[in-house]
Structures are given as structure tokens and as C-alpha cells.
Design a protein around this motif. Structure first.
Motif, mmCIF file in Angstrom:
data_model
loop_
_atom_site.group_PDB
_atom_site.id
_atom_site.type_symbol
_atom_site.label_atom_id
_atom_site.label_comp_id
_atom_site.label_asym_id
_atom_site.label_seq_id
_atom_site.Cartn_x
_atom_site.Cartn_y
_atom_site.Cartn_z
ATOM 1 N N ILE A 79 0.844 -1.193 0.000
ATOM 2 C CA ILE A 79 0.000 0.000 0.000
ATOM 3 C C ILE A 79 0.880 1.244 0.000
ATOM 4 O O ILE A 79 1.831 1.349 0.789
ATOM 5 C CB ILE A 79 -0.953 0.019 1.210
ATOM 6 C CG1 ILE A 79 -1.982 -1.118 1.084
ATOM 7 C CG2 ILE A 79 -1.694 1.336 1.309
ATOM 8 C CD1 ILE A 79 -1.672 -2.349 1.827
ATOM 9 N N SER A 80 0.556 2.168 -0.876
ATOM 10 C CA SER A 80 1.310 3.415 -0.979
ATOM 11 C C SER A 80 0.588 4.535 -0.234
ATOM 12 O O SER A 80 -0.534 4.362 0.246
ATOM 13 C CB SER A 80 1.479 3.813 -2.451
ATOM 14 O OG SER A 80 0.283 4.399 -2.942
ATOM 15 N N ASN A 81 1.232 5.699 -0.179
ATOM 16 C CA ASN A 81 0.606 6.867 0.440
ATOM 17 C C ASN A 81 -0.104 7.753 -0.580
ATOM 18 O O ASN A 81 -0.460 8.894 -0.287
ATOM 19 C CB ASN A 81 1.648 7.695 1.198
ATOM 20 C CG ASN A 81 2.793 8.147 0.294
ATOM 21 O OD1 ASN A 81 2.875 7.778 -0.878
ATOM 22 N ND2 ASN A 81 3.709 8.929 0.849
ATOM 23 N N ILE A 82 -0.336 7.222 -1.788
ATOM 24 C CA ILE A 82 -1.016 7.982 -2.845
ATOM 25 C C ILE A 82 -2.507 7.667 -2.799
ATOM 26 O O ILE A 82 -2.921 6.534 -3.037
ATOM 27 C CB ILE A 82 -0.438 7.642 -4.230
ATOM 28 C CG1 ILE A 82 1.070 7.935 -4.272
ATOM 29 C CG2 ILE A 82 -1.166 8.428 -5.321
ATOM 30 C CD1 ILE A 82 1.759 7.463 -5.539
ATOM 31 N N SER A 83 -3.296 8.674 -2.500
ATOM 32 C CA SER A 83 -4.736 8.468 -2.373
ATOM 33 C C SER A 83 -5.432 8.598 -3.726
ATOM 34 O O SER A 83 -4.927 9.257 -4.643
ATOM 35 C CB SER A 83 -5.343 9.478 -1.392
ATOM 36 O OG SER A 83 -5.283 10.784 -1.931
ATOM 37 N N GLU A 84 -6.600 7.984 -3.819
ATOM 38 C CA GLU A 84 -7.401 8.098 -5.044
ATOM 39 C C GLU A 84 -7.818 9.543 -5.265
ATOM 40 O O GLU A 84 -7.880 10.017 -6.406
ATOM 41 C CB GLU A 84 -8.622 7.192 -4.951
ATOM 42 C CG GLU A 84 -9.456 7.150 -6.215
ATOM 43 C CD GLU A 84 -10.564 6.124 -6.168
ATOM 44 O OE1 GLU A 84 -11.157 5.859 -7.233
ATOM 45 O OE2 GLU A 84 -10.831 5.578 -5.077
ATOM 46 N N LYS A 85 -8.073 10.258 -4.177
ATOM 47 C CA LYS A 85 -8.450 11.664 -4.281
ATOM 48 C C LYS A 85 -7.340 12.478 -4.932
ATOM 49 O O LYS A 85 -7.589 13.269 -5.846
ATOM 50 C CB LYS A 85 -8.761 12.214 -2.892
ATOM 51 C CG LYS A 85 -9.162 13.671 -2.881
ATOM 52 C CD LYS A 85 -9.402 14.159 -1.444
ATOM 53 C CE LYS A 85 -9.732 15.643 -1.428
ATOM 54 N NZ LYS A 85 -9.878 16.154 -0.027
ATOM 55 N N LEU A 86 -6.103 12.258 -4.504
ATOM 56 C CA LEU A 86 -4.973 12.988 -5.085
ATOM 57 C C LEU A 86 -4.765 12.590 -6.538
ATOM 58 O O LEU A 86 -4.518 13.438 -7.403
ATOM 59 C CB LEU A 86 -3.706 12.707 -4.273
ATOM 60 C CG LEU A 86 -2.448 13.443 -4.731
ATOM 61 C CD1 LEU A 86 -2.598 14.942 -4.548
ATOM 62 C CD2 LEU A 86 -1.223 12.927 -3.975
#
Length: 275
Positions: free
Chosen positions: A182-189
Motif C-alpha cells: 500500500i502506498s501513500n497515494i490516495s485516489e483523491k490525489l
């Protein structure tokens, strides 16, 4: 009686978890204690932040969350209690709370000041339990410490966007029980920066040009044997809303998972380039 949750890196082999629960029951015989997890990787603040962000909101308002990860008291690692999103958190001020506070600001934060009356090398047992039980009885945060306005931030939890707004650089913050990364890149971003453009995700030496909506989306329903898709790699936004690199039907104990098969570990870089 409020629910009290426990999130620690103590494991379950030693006496620590049992001692903490015993201390809570000694103070509050009718307490309701829920273990979120005791298997955080030792001292891993980022992993703690991810687990906490995605678990606390499932509990009813008024729940008190004790977090015992990297909790030894020092000048750089104070102890705090805060009210946030109608929940209470008792934890070290080491940055683990900032993944939640990115979206929701605390309504009150205090620096715990009972240490001068409690000498301890096990603060979760001797300090955090006292504070949690005091709150559970209806105690005011202002009694247990002085109010503060700031808390420690962790920059590594936040992905970076380049000046041209065509690249997100993130990293691995958690590896789950299946070996999914799991990465720290959100779907929102991803949506805000991508604006519908084609993209290329790079993780180690592997690339992805598609994000699926669920794991079994890669399975052809007309295939004679659906098992032929076992072991295929994929990218998706998981139930927590973060970009995940996975292996379909993985098992770390047998065939392996994305972390082992793709050679991806904690803090490894994951990038999205928009074309």
C-alpha cells in the motif's frame, strides 16, 4: 462506559498486552476493550498511522484509542491526549496522528503532565491507561495536561507532486497480511492531479497503465480455468482509498505476495506519471 481500543507493536508473546488490559480492568471493571492490532512492525510510525486512520472511524463516537508504538517519553517524544472527530486518542507525539489530522483537525490537544507523579519505563501501562480511564469516567482533557496547539508532523506520509503537475512521487507505507503493498497515494490525489489523463505507474521495475476497481476484475469470466490468473499483478485503489500494488490471490506463506514477488518493501518509491 466508553470502548477503549489498543494499538501497539507489543506482539502477543510477551506479558505487555495482558498487563495493560489488567490495569484497565483494575480501574474500570466494566470496561470494553478492543484490540485493533498488536502486530505493528516495531517502532513503525507510518504503519501505525495507516492502521489507525482506517480503523478508528468504525467505532462509535466517544471511543478512546490507546496507541503504544514508539511511546518512550523523551524531549522529542512527548505524550499527548486529543479529541478528534468525536474520538479520543492517547498516544506519543511522534507523528502517528498526522495521517488523520490531514483531513480532520483536533478540537483539543493536551500535553500529558502526570509524569512527575508517575515514574515509569512502561508509559502505556502506567500513564496511558490512567489517562484513558480518566476520560472514560467523563474527565476533562484540561485536567490531565496543558493545552497545546501543535503536534509533530511526518513529511514522509505525504506524497510529492512535481512543479509541472504531471507526476506524483509516493512510497510504500504498509504491507498487509497478503503481501499487498500500500502506498501513500490516495485516489483523491490521483483524481485531482490526473484530471482524466492516461498514466503510467512505476513500482520497482514493474509498470501499470490501468487501475482496476476490484481484485477479480483481472479474471476473464469466459476462461476455462479462472485459476490461470492466480499470481497476476495488478494495481487498484483499496477500500481505504490508497493505491495498492497486489498479486491476485496471493499468500505470503506459499506462493508469495507483491512485497516478495515484486521486490517492494517499506519506503520504496512508487510513482505515477501522467501522459
Amino acid at each position: 462506559m466508553s470502548i477503549i481500543t489498543l494499538t501497539t507493536d507489543f506482539g502477543t508473546k510477551d506479558h505487555f498486552v495482558g498487563a495493560v488490559k489488567g490495569a484497565i480492568y483494575s480501574e474500570l471493571p466494566d470496561a470494553k476493550i478492543v484490540d485493533i492490532t498488536h502486530h505493528i512492525s516495531p517502532f513503525n510510525i507510518t504503519e501505525t498511522a495507516y492502521i489507525l486512520k482506517n480503523s478508528y472511524k468504525s467505532f462509535p463516537e466517544g471511543t478512546i484509542h490507546i496507541i503504544g508504538v514508539d511511546s518512550e517519553l523523551s524531549e522529542d517524544n512527548k505524550h499527548i491526549a486529543l479529541e478528534l472527530d468525536n474520538h479520543y486518542f492517547v498516544c506519543p507525539d511522534n507523528g502517528l496522528i498526522c495521517m488523520i489530522t490531514k483531513d480532520i483537525k483536533p478540537s483539543k490537544i493536551v500535553e500529558i503532565n502526570i509524569h512527575d507523579r508517575v515514574e515509569s519505563s512502561f508509559p502505556v501501562l502506567d500513564v496511558f491507561v490512567q489517562v484513558a480511564c480518566f476520560i472514560s469516567r467523563g474527565g476533562n482533557l484540561g485536567v490531565i495536561g496543558k493545552e497545546i496547539s501543535s503536534y509533530k508532523e511526518m513529511t514522509e506520509i505525504q506524497p510529492k507532486i512535481n512543479q509541472e503537475q504531471n507526476k506524483i512521487t509516493g512510497g510504500v507505507i504498509y504491507i498487509d497480511n497478503y503481501g499487498n503493498v500500500i502506498s501513500n497515494i490516495s485516489e483523491k490525489l490521483f483524481t485531482e492531479v490526473g484530471k482524466g489523463r492516461d498514466f503510467r505507474i512505476s513500482a520497482a521495475r514493474y509498470t501499470f497503465s490501468k487501475v482496476v476497481s476490484k481484485y477479480n476484475e483481472i479474471v476473464d469470466p469466459n476462461a476455462n480455468d479462472p485459476r490461470q490468473f492466480d499470481g497476476n499483478r495488478l494495481a487498484l485503489f483499496n477500500s481505504a482509498g490508497y493505491l495498492e500494488i497486489a498479486i491476485y490471490r496471493s499468500n505470503l506463506k506459499t506462493v508469495g505476495g507483491a512485497s516478495t514477488l515484486l521486490g517492494l518493501g517499506y519506503r520504496d518509491t512508487i510513482t505515477i506519471e501522467f501522459l
